[in-house]
Enzyme design. Structure first.
Site, mmCIF file in Angstrom:
data_model
loop_
_atom_site.group_PDB
_atom_site.id
_atom_site.type_symbol
_atom_site.label_atom_id
_atom_site.label_comp_id
_atom_site.label_asym_id
_atom_site.label_seq_id
_atom_site.Cartn_x
_atom_site.Cartn_y
_atom_site.Cartn_z
ATOM 1 N N HIS A 163 -17.830 42.611 16.875
ATOM 2 C CA HIS A 163 -19.063 42.607 17.655
ATOM 3 C C HIS A 163 -20.258 42.256 16.760
ATOM 4 C CE1 HIS A 163 -21.757 45.021 20.670
ATOM 5 N NE2 HIS A 163 -21.928 43.717 20.784
ATOM 6 N N HIS A 186 -14.481 45.801 19.063
ATOM 7 C CA HIS A 186 -15.559 46.778 19.102
ATOM 8 C C HIS A 186 -15.016 48.137 18.677
ATOM 9 C CE1 HIS A 186 -18.050 44.218 21.863
ATOM 10 N NE2 HIS A 186 -16.848 43.769 22.213
ATOM 11 N N LYS A 230 -25.385 44.994 14.933
ATOM 12 C CA LYS A 230 -24.734 46.296 15.073
ATOM 13 C C LYS A 230 -23.713 46.459 13.967
ATOM 14 C CE LYS A 230 -25.021 46.252 20.126
ATOM 15 N NZ LYS A 230 -25.752 47.455 20.425
ATOM 16 N N TYR A 290 -14.851 46.618 28.632
ATOM 17 C CA TYR A 290 -13.800 46.106 27.748
ATOM 18 C C TYR A 290 -12.544 45.742 28.536
ATOM 19 C CZ TYR A 290 -16.728 48.659 24.430
ATOM 20 O OH TYR A 290 -17.782 49.144 23.708
ATOM 21 N N CYS A 327 -20.810 47.612 14.627
ATOM 22 C CA CYS A 327 -19.586 47.613 15.426
ATOM 23 C C CYS A 327 -18.650 46.465 15.009
ATOM 24 C CB CYS A 327 -19.992 47.482 16.883
ATOM 25 S SG CYS A 327 -18.675 47.537 18.078
#
Length: 169
Positions: A132, A25, A138, A54, A140
């Site tokens: 991610h 991420h 996303k 995380y 990410c």
């Protein structure tokens, strides 16, 4: 470079020995923001989570900070938390616009990411390295994880580089 780990797991997970993925991420923060576990932990608690979601945070200077212990279930990728390890690279958006993705990670962060992924591979050899974005709509982590893994992680099958056995132009 590693910060000393915290000693107490947040959750215990029987699934930690069967991790299938290392999910990378970004923190979606501007390159000028030097944040780490403390800030992310506060943000995640403000969202109602128990703590930082995380397992690892890689700061702008390359220091790897521990988040949740690897025997704790993460909170970083809906539907995948039970069998994945979450790694967060600090940065990932432009200085001017926090909604615009940018691969602005520092050389020290790349070195630490490679080292961390290699270490995790020793413990969880079946775990694939993914972004991610593979599991959510996303941007990410603001870079192509598949391409990075094929060129930087020797244990990921993919592109050969000049000097590699079997490389042809």
């Amino acid at each position: 470079i590693r910060r000393p780990p915290r000693s107490t797991p947040l959750y215990s997970s029987a699934a930690s020995d069967v991790y299938k993925r290392q999910i990378i991420h970004c923190s979606a923060t501007k390159p000028s923001m030097d944040i780490g576990f403390e800030e992310i932990n506060r943000w995640h608690r403000e969202r109602g989570w128990l703590s930082c979601g995380y397992h690892f945070i890689i700061r702008r200077n390359g220091v790897i900070e521990d988040g949740r212990t690897t025997d704790a279930v993460g909170a970083h990728c809906r539907g995948k938390n039970h069998n994945s390890i979450g790694i967060c690279m600090v940065g990932g958006v432009t200085q001017e616009d926090h909604t615009k993705a940018e691969d602005n990670f520092q050389p020290e962060q790349w070195e630490s990411l490679k080292k961390l992924c290699d270490e995790l591979h020793e413990t969880y050899p079946e775990a694939q390295v993914k972004g991610h974005y593979h599991f959510a709509d996303k941007f990410c982590p603001s870079f192509d994880v598949d391409e990075w893994a094929k060129t930087d992680l020797l244990w990921v099958e993919g592109d050969l580089l000049p000097g590699d056995e079997g490389y042809t132009e």
